[in-house]
Design a protein around this motif. Structure first.
Motif, short mmCIF file in Angstrom:
data_model
loop_
_atom_site.label_atom_id
_atom_site.label_comp_id
_atom_site.label_asym_id
_atom_site.label_seq_id
_atom_site.Cartn_x
_atom_site.Cartn_y
_atom_site.Cartn_z
N PHE A 153 58.44 12.40 -19.94
CA PHE A 153 58.78 13.07 -21.19
C PHE A 153 59.79 12.25 -22.00
CE2 PHE A 153 62.05 15.76 -23.21
CZ PHE A 153 61.31 16.33 -24.24
N LEU A 154 60.82 11.74 -21.33
CA LEU A 154 61.87 10.99 -22.03
C LEU A 154 61.33 9.71 -22.66
CD1 LEU A 154 64.85 11.42 -19.55
CD2 LEU A 154 64.72 12.28 -21.90
N ILE A 155 60.52 8.97 -21.92
CA ILE A 155 59.97 7.73 -22.45
C ILE A 155 59.10 8.01 -23.67
CG2 ILE A 155 58.40 5.81 -21.98
CD1 ILE A 155 59.44 5.83 -19.09
N GLU A 156 58.23 9.00 -23.57
CA GLU A 156 57.36 9.33 -24.70
C GLU A 156 58.16 9.85 -25.89
OE1 GLU A 156 54.14 8.59 -24.98
OE2 GLU A 156 54.53 7.56 -23.07
N GLU A 157 59.22 10.60 -25.59
CA GLU A 157 60.04 11.17 -26.66
C GLU A 157 60.72 10.07 -27.48
OE1 GLU A 157 61.91 14.82 -28.37
OE2 GLU A 157 60.05 14.27 -27.37
N VAL A 158 61.38 9.12 -26.82
CA VAL A 158 62.10 8.08 -27.58
C VAL A 158 61.13 7.13 -28.28
CG1 VAL A 158 64.20 8.21 -26.21
CG2 VAL A 158 62.41 6.61 -25.54
N LYS A 159 59.96 6.94 -27.71
CA LYS A 159 58.95 6.14 -28.40
C LYS A 159 58.61 6.75 -29.75
CE LYS A 159 56.40 3.93 -24.57
NZ LYS A 159 55.09 3.90 -23.86
N GLY A 160 58.69 8.07 -29.82
CA GLY A 160 58.42 8.76 -31.07
C GLY A 160 59.44 8.48 -32.15
N TYR A 161 60.57 7.90 -31.75
CA TYR A 161 61.62 7.51 -32.71
C TYR A 161 61.63 5.99 -32.93
CZ TYR A 161 63.29 12.27 -32.20
OH TYR A 161 63.39 13.64 -32.20
N SER A 162 60.52 5.35 -32.62
CA SER A 162 60.35 3.89 -32.82
C SER A 162 61.33 3.09 -31.98
CB SER A 162 60.50 3.53 -34.30
OG SER A 162 59.52 4.20 -35.09
N VAL A 163 61.60 3.56 -30.77
CA VAL A 163 62.47 2.86 -29.83
C VAL A 163 61.62 2.01 -28.89
CG1 VAL A 163 64.15 3.12 -27.95
CG2 VAL A 163 64.24 4.65 -29.94
N ASN A 164 61.98 0.75 -28.71
CA ASN A 164 61.32 -0.14 -27.76
C ASN A 164 61.76 0.25 -26.35
OD1 ASN A 164 60.91 -2.40 -25.96
ND2 ASN A 164 60.56 -3.70 -27.72
N THR A 165 60.79 0.63 -25.50
CA THR A 165 61.11 1.09 -24.14
C THR A 165 60.59 0.11 -23.08
OG1 THR A 165 59.07 2.42 -24.04
CG2 THR A 165 61.08 3.51 -24.83
#
Length: 320
Positions: A64-76
């Motif tokens: 959930f966390l990885i997908e969530e921050v990806k939604g804010y254009s964060v490189n994971t």
């Protein structure tokens, strides 16, 4: 320019029972959180280039966390999924938006960076050190320090936010101060609250407290003063940039969005010979707008505004 944010990604379980506290609260809403993740999300939402470095559990919360921050254009690309459970935090909010925390720590402390990864991350980037848990030690603590020391050797701009949490350091405040001094010596910019200034400098006078950090090598000290704005201390000059009128309903993530907005602007500017001295007032004014909008909604990430939303809003400077 990239902005590297290293440290915890976690789940905030926010109590929706007003003024019940963690002891009596029974209803919770799941939110993505963690100071470095919040900062990275803010930068990404504004249109910057954040890279989040951390570790989560190989479990539904981590996914959930990885997908969530990806939604804010964060490189994971540098977020690891580990066998341990994802770190959890439980948060209770009062009428004034103030918070009560309880941590259940997991995978975030097991981040391990090798030299090659550190060198890759530091290429053409600003390094933000704002983890609330990295100073507790473990593999994350080792990676955190190695990244900071290499960044200093490389000449990267380094920003340090101690992110003091009393629930993590109760009875060990002196140890926290000793650890922080090591990072003050590496940092170009430090953001502290007025309470952290007193704790970490040992000075009740604000000017003397800022000078304590400057003596350790810090170029710019930013002291957040809540509704009174932010004090800037640089090159023997100190002045306060006032806050804006806002109806605060949740202060969770306010400080993270504030520094995120500053880092976003720095990454799109050149430090020059005076290290952004002419730009910092504008940086703080913009950051105050971003954090004000975050305080006006529930959720550290879900409340984050876009650049167009910030620029499209009218703000009134708060009068004392």
């Amino acid at each position: 320019m990239k902005v590297i944010c290293i440290g915890e990604m976690l789940i905030d379980f926010v109590c929706t029972d007003t003024n019940k506290g963690l002891v009596n609260g029974v209803n919770y809403v799941k939110k993505s959180g963690g100071a470095p993740a919040n900062v990275a999300a803010c930068i990404g939402k504004l249109g910057g280039e954040p890279i989040l470095v951390g570790s989560v559990g190989n479990d539904p919360f981590g996914e959930f966390l990885i997908e969530e921050v990806k939604g804010y254009s964060v490189n994971t690309d540098h977020v690891a999924s580990l066998a341990s459970s994802t770190t959890l935090a439980f948060v209770s909010l009062g009428d004034n938006g103030e918070r009560e925390f309880a941590f259940n720590r997991g995978a975030d402390e097991q981040l391990n960076l090798d030299d090659s990864t550190i060198n890759t991350l530091l290429d053409d980037s600003i390094l933000h050190l704002g983890s609330a848990t990295a100073l507790l030690g473990g593999e994350l603590g080792d990676s955190y320090l190695r990244l900071a020391e290499q960044g200093k050797a490389n000449g990267n701009i380094i920003c340090f936010d101690p992110n003091f949490r009393i629930d993590l350091w109760r009875g060990r405040e002196e140890q926290f101060k000793t650890i922080c001094n090591r990072y003050f010596a590496l940092a170009d910019i430090v953001k502290v609250s007025d309470e952290e200034l007193v704790l970490l400098s040992g000075q009740s006078d604000m000017a003397a407290g800022c000078q304590h950090f400057h003596d350790l090598g810090v170029k710019v000290v930013l002291v957040t003063l809540g509704p009174d704005g932010c004090l800037i201390s640089q090159n023997s000059q100190q002045y306060i940039v006032p806050a804006y009128e806002i109806n605060a309903v949740d202060t969770t993530g306010a400080g993270d969005s504030f520094i995120g907005a500053i880092l976003f602007q720095m990454a799109n500017s050149q430090p020059g010979d005076n290290f952004f001295q002419d730009e910092f007032k504008g940086f703080i004014e913009f950051a105050g707008k971003v954090s004000g909008l975050v305080c006006a909604k529930i959720g550290a990430m879900t409340a984050l505004p876009t650049l167009s939303e910030v620029n499209g809003m009218s703000f009134v400077v708060k009068n004392k």
